[in-house]
Write a protein that holds these residues in place. Structure first.
Motif, PDB file in Angstrom:
ATOM      1  N   LEU A   1       0.854  -1.193   0.000  1.00 31.19           N
ATOM      2  CA  LEU A   1       0.000   0.000   0.000  1.00 31.19           C
ATOM      3  C   LEU A   1       0.890   1.244   0.000  1.00 31.19           C
ATOM      4  O   LEU A   1       1.811   1.352   0.798  1.00 31.19           O
TER       5      LEU A   1
ATOM      6  N   VAL B   1      -3.956   7.268   0.068  1.00 33.46           N
ATOM      7  CA  VAL B   1      -3.633   5.838   0.180  1.00 33.46           C
ATOM      8  C   VAL B   1      -3.947   5.184  -1.156  1.00 33.46           C
ATOM      9  O   VAL B   1      -5.069   5.268  -1.637  1.00 33.46           O
ATOM     10  N   GLN B   2      -2.947   4.562  -1.770  1.00 31.14           N
ATOM     11  CA  GLN B   2      -3.185   3.937  -3.070  1.00 31.14           C
ATOM     12  C   GLN B   2      -2.840   2.455  -3.040  1.00 31.14           C
ATOM     13  O   GLN B   2      -1.744   2.070  -2.637  1.00 31.14           O
ATOM     14  N   GLY B   3      -3.792   1.631  -3.471  1.00 34.17           N
ATOM     15  CA  GLY B   3      -3.597   0.187  -3.482  1.00 34.17           C
ATOM     16  C   GLY B   3      -3.940  -0.422  -4.825  1.00 34.17           C
ATOM     17  O   GLY B   3      -4.176   0.292  -5.809  1.00 34.17           O
ATOM     18  N   ASP B   4      -3.931  -1.721  -4.862  1.00 39.85           N
ATOM     19  CA  ASP B   4      -4.294  -2.471  -6.070  1.00 39.85           C
ATOM     20  C   ASP B   4      -5.249  -3.573  -5.653  1.00 39.85           C
ATOM     21  O   ASP B   4      -5.010  -4.755  -5.895  1.00 39.85           O
ATOM     22  N   GLY B   5      -6.306  -3.183  -4.955  1.00 41.15           N
ATOM     23  CA  GLY B   5      -7.257  -4.171  -4.467  1.00 41.15           C
ATOM     24  C   GLY B   5      -6.961  -4.608  -3.044  1.00 41.15           C
ATOM     25  O   GLY B   5      -7.431  -5.660  -2.603  1.00 41.15           O
ATOM     26  N   HIS B   6      -6.212  -3.808  -2.306  1.00 40.58           N
ATOM     27  CA  HIS B   6      -5.843  -4.183  -0.935  1.00 40.58           C
ATOM     28  C   HIS B   6      -7.052  -4.245   0.006  1.00 40.58           C
ATOM     29  O   HIS B   6      -7.866  -3.347   0.026  1.00 40.58           O
ATOM     30  N   VAL B   7      -7.106  -5.337   0.779  1.00 45.52           N
ATOM     31  CA  VAL B   7      -8.095  -5.431   1.849  1.00 45.52           C
ATOM     32  C   VAL B   7      -7.350  -5.688   3.153  1.00 45.52           C
ATOM     33  O   VAL B   7      -6.208  -6.149   3.153  1.00 45.52           O
ATOM     34  N   ARG B   8      -8.012  -5.365   4.263  1.00 52.95           N
ATOM     35  CA  ARG B   8      -7.379  -5.525   5.563  1.00 52.95           C
ATOM     36  C   ARG B   8      -7.627  -6.938   6.072  1.00 52.95           C
ATOM     37  O   ARG B   8      -8.742  -7.440   5.975  1.00 52.95           O
TER      38      ARG B   8
ATOM     39  N   ILE C   1     -13.001  -5.726  -1.899  1.00 53.66           N
ATOM     40  CA  ILE C   1     -12.828  -4.459  -1.178  1.00 53.66           C
ATOM     41  C   ILE C   1     -14.128  -4.071  -0.479  1.00 53.66           C
ATOM     42  O   ILE C   1     -14.139  -3.720   0.702  1.00 53.66           O
TER      43      ILE C   1
ATOM     44  N   ILE D   1      -8.728   7.269  -0.539  1.00 55.51           N
ATOM     45  CA  ILE D   1      -8.166   5.960  -0.860  1.00 55.51           C
ATOM     46  C   ILE D   1      -8.519   5.568  -2.291  1.00 55.51           C
ATOM     47  O   ILE D   1      -9.652   5.773  -2.725  1.00 55.51           O
ATOM     48  N   VAL D   2      -7.546   5.017  -2.986  1.00 54.69           N
ATOM     49  CA  VAL D   2      -7.768   4.511  -4.341  1.00 54.69           C
ATOM     50  C   VAL D   2      -7.558   2.997  -4.333  1.00 54.69           C
ATOM     51  O   VAL D   2      -6.494   2.511  -3.920  1.00 54.69           O
ATOM     52  N   ASN D   3      -8.563   2.261  -4.773  1.00 54.60           N
ATOM     53  CA  ASN D   3      -8.471   0.805  -4.949  1.00 54.60           C
ATOM     54  C   ASN D   3      -7.969   0.041  -3.713  1.00 54.60           C
ATOM     55  O   ASN D   3      -7.126  -0.852  -3.817  1.00 54.60           O
ATOM     56  N   ALA D   4      -8.481   0.420  -2.550  1.00 61.44           N
ATOM     57  CA  ALA D   4      -8.184  -0.338  -1.334  1.00 61.44           C
ATOM     58  C   ALA D   4      -9.349  -0.137  -0.362  1.00 61.44           C
ATOM     59  O   ALA D   4     -10.186   0.760  -0.540  1.00 61.44           O
ATOM     60  N   SER D   5      -9.394  -0.959   0.649  1.00 65.04           N
ATOM     61  CA  SER D   5     -10.481  -0.909   1.624  1.00 65.04           C
ATOM     62  C   SER D   5     -10.366   0.331   2.503  1.00 65.04           C
ATOM     63  O   SER D   5      -9.266   0.759   2.869  1.00 65.04           O
TER      64      SER D   5
ATOM     65  N   ARG E   1     -10.997   0.371   5.472  1.00 68.36           N
ATOM     66  CA  ARG E   1     -10.567  -0.107   6.792  1.00 68.36           C
ATOM     67  C   ARG E   1      -9.106   0.239   7.088  1.00 68.36           C
ATOM     68  O   ARG E   1      -8.648   0.091   8.213  1.00 68.36           O
ATOM     69  N   PHE E   2      -8.371   0.695   6.054  1.00 67.75           N
ATOM     70  CA  PHE E   2      -6.961   1.055   6.298  1.00 67.75           C
ATOM     71  C   PHE E   2      -6.787   2.393   7.026  1.00 67.75           C
ATOM     72  O   PHE E   2      -5.680   2.708   7.455  1.00 67.75           O
TER      73      PHE E   2
END
Lengths: 439, 439
Positions: free
Chosen positions: A129, A431-438, B267, B387-391, B393-394
């Motif tokens: 992330l 916050v930038q992700g690629d499908g991140h889940v917790r 997500i 947030i982009v492309n993440a949950s 919950r972060f």
């Protein structure tokens, strides 16, 4: 350009509301909503665009200086008719030199870096992330001040440079000046394609307007009062909008036993006499009972025209120098004039104890050649600025290299000490992700 | 260790004051003065010393867990007798697992770096003046919370680690638990040679004590309310002490036209179902009218037990899935449960417009594969976390690498988003010269 106070009323449709507290609340809400919309344009405006606006205001001040000074003359005239003191009239006055100073300040502001977009911290987490915490504008700033029309230009410039819209309450004493300046600023904004609503005034609603600003939580992001103690205390204790408290400086210098006379005399003279009317001027001198430099320091201050308000032991140290017997209130007085309270303390502990009892948390200094004493003073004195062997006059945004100064915060939240442009921003986590889940 | 509520009254001489608002004001002033004195010791305590205190509290919690749980049982019993709901009783409850969690949190806290003494910025000026702006403790923090006795340990630990003293108002529902915990914390402080007065409670003065804390400007440096909306709004609008507003999260996710279904489904499930009762849980889903992923996302949420409160267009997209017709209030509801409001928007502009109208400024996310849309969302959505492309919950201090979390600030001043230990500090300018005067 019109200098008519009625012109202010035509600046916004909010003026069509009823008067009184409810009318003011409604009007402030509407002005704040329009400022919010404008703030979104400003928040995305790049530095070049904002600097063009600042220079356009500067150019318009230059071109319209006669009209501005003429509008100001009406305020001076009205003030004189109302029996305003010469000192207050001087604060109110705009002349060619002061307009030049405003123009120079705007040009300097245009030359400063933009705090918006600065990355405060950032990292890539173990899970990939990407994080960054970035400075972004607050949004809508409120400023409540009194009698000094130069603050109108000053605070509008600082707000614009930091990407914020601003609602102003400038006080009735400067009404004509402020209408002229506001119209000029709004015209300049429009001339570079920025929304005029980024700078607006609640002055047409008077004190009710100020009260409505203080209650506009959620509409105004932060309130900055600038002025005397009474004004600041009223805002601080009344407002539900978060406030940054500025200003009061009951500044101390402690002359340690080991202080060098050749260093102490010029520092004290600078700290007291260079510009007595400002908040970083020393107001109380604490003399170590054994400080060799004490008599010479007192003599030099007296010679420079400083009235010394002394306790009994300081009177003894002063020898034949004319002094005034200090009363209890002297230890809590911010003279802002060529007056200085002087007390003798037994040692560093006595100095720290006195400071804890009377300081406003602005600036305190120690003059010493004892390392352990310097370290203890730094660690144990709880003020926005703690100074060793230098003048208290350095507690200043410009002097400390922060660029333009919004004010000097004496509170601990958000900003402490000289506030620069960065202190007019908040932050945003991206916050930038690629499908991140917790997990 | 005594679990008697009367024990609290013997903890401070302030308890000898008269009751009522005036008694509470006097008592809070005296407790705050003692906390201030204690804070001066803490401010100079090095990390090792503070960590020993945290570990001593952890050890004492372990050793006294039976007594703590027994004291808590009295609160549970009293709550049940008062007709307190099972959900609230659960928040109030301390059991072995929760005591273990408190111990683990204290041990983790002891392992974190100390924010105090960190240099934020520094330089030597052209004139040779040495500057540094250093993180220092706030001094005295106030915490007002309700019904969750674990907050007592949590906030005391965070305050100690950041070098602050703390005044607590924990609410009458947890009175017995809090007395037991407070005594244990104060004993642990003394056992490592730190002043017990660094952690004190105003609970003996009840609501009057809370009110007195809110008015103790100058005595308490910052107030942190933790609890429900009503409590936070009361503190925010009433207090003259600066407040950090925490908590409320009406969190949005916008599913863009280009969002990938394989990314969107997990997500959304994570953001809504992993822990529905916390503030970073998504509460409204905004569906682009053309988002291919929409039907599958809704089906997956429904299958996971989420009750979908849909507008007319979302109902159409949901096909045969059971839904509830949304009413206007749904867009502003923080369900904190397995409920989700769902609206269809035409495009990114529609999503941003909806978010501006209903967001609490906590967290918003976009799921998209369109770079321009991601950039616009980041720039134009004014929330603590974008947030982009993440949950969603972060948005959490632990997840973002800040270590322990004090809360999540939804205001723009001082701290925005997850607050770590650093946000419990202020700064001090330290200026060192060799006889420097201002010219």
């Amino acid at each position: 350009m019109s200098q008519n106070i009625d012109a202010a009323l035509t600046l916004t449709d909010a003026a069509q509301d009823a008067g009184g507290p409810e009318g003011a609340t409604l009007a402030v809400a509407r002005l704040a909503d329009r400022a919010r919309a404008a703030s979104r344009v400003l928040a995305r405006a790049d530095r070049n665009w904002k600097d063009r606006a600042l220079l356009a205001i500067a150019a318009s001040l230059d071109a319209n200086r006669k009209a501005v000074i003429k509008a100001n003359a009406k305020d001076i005239e009205a003030g004189r008719a109302n029996g305003t003191t010469e000192a207050l009239l001087d604060r109110l006055r705009l002349n060619d030199a002061r307009v030049d100073a405003l123009i120079a300040a705007l040009e300097e502001l245009a030359g400063l870096p933009d705090p918006v977009g600065t990355v405060l911290r950032g990292q890539t987490l173990p899970n990939g992330l990407r994080l960054r915490q970035v400075h972004v504008p607050m949004g809508v700033i409120g400023a409540i001040y009194e009698a000094r029309p130069n603050v109108t230009v000053d605070i509008a410039g600082l707000a614009l440079k930091s990407g914020n819209a601003v609602l102003l309450r400038g006080g009735s004493a400067a009404a004509h000046s402020n209408v002229a300046l506001l119209e000029l600023i709004r015209d300049a904004l429009e001339s570079v394609g920025l929304p005029a609503d980024a700078v607006a005034s609640v002055d047409p609603w008077g004190r009710d307007g100020a009260d409505a600003m203080m209650g506009a939580r959620g509409k105004i992001d932060v309130l900055i009062p600038r002025g005397g103690r009474e004004l600041i205390q009223r805002v601080v204790t009344t407002a539900s909008v978060p406030v940054i408290e500025t200003g009061e400086g009951n500044v101390h210098i402690y002359l340690d036993e080991s202080a060098d006379t050749a260093m102490a005399v010029p520092i004290l003279l600078n700290a007291k006499t260079q510009r007595p009317s400002v908040c970083n001027t020393v107001e109380t001198l604490l003399l170590n009972a054994k400080a060799a430099a004490a008599p010479e320091v007192l003599a030099a201050l007296a010679k420079a025209g400083v009235r010394l308000h002394v306790d009994a032991r300081a009177k003894a140290l002063a020898g034949g120098i004319p002094t005034i017997d200090a009363v209890e209130a002297d230890w809590d007085t911010e003279y802002m004039d060529l007056d200085l309270a002087v007390a003798v303390v037994d040692d560093l502990d006595g100095a720290i104890k006195h400071i804890r009892a009377h300081s406003t948390g602005h600036t305190e200094a120690i003059l010493t050649n004892n390392l352990a004493h310097a370290e203890r003073f730094i660690a144990e004195v709880d003020s926005a600025a703690v100074i060793v062997n230098a003048s208290t006059r350095f507690t200043d945004g410009g002097q400390l290299g922060l660029g333009a100064e919004v004010g000097i915060s004496t509170q601990k939240m958000h900003a402490r000490g000289p506030m620069g442009l960065r202190e007019l921003t908040t932050t945003k986590w991206i916050v930038q992700g690629d499908g991140h889940v917790r997990s």
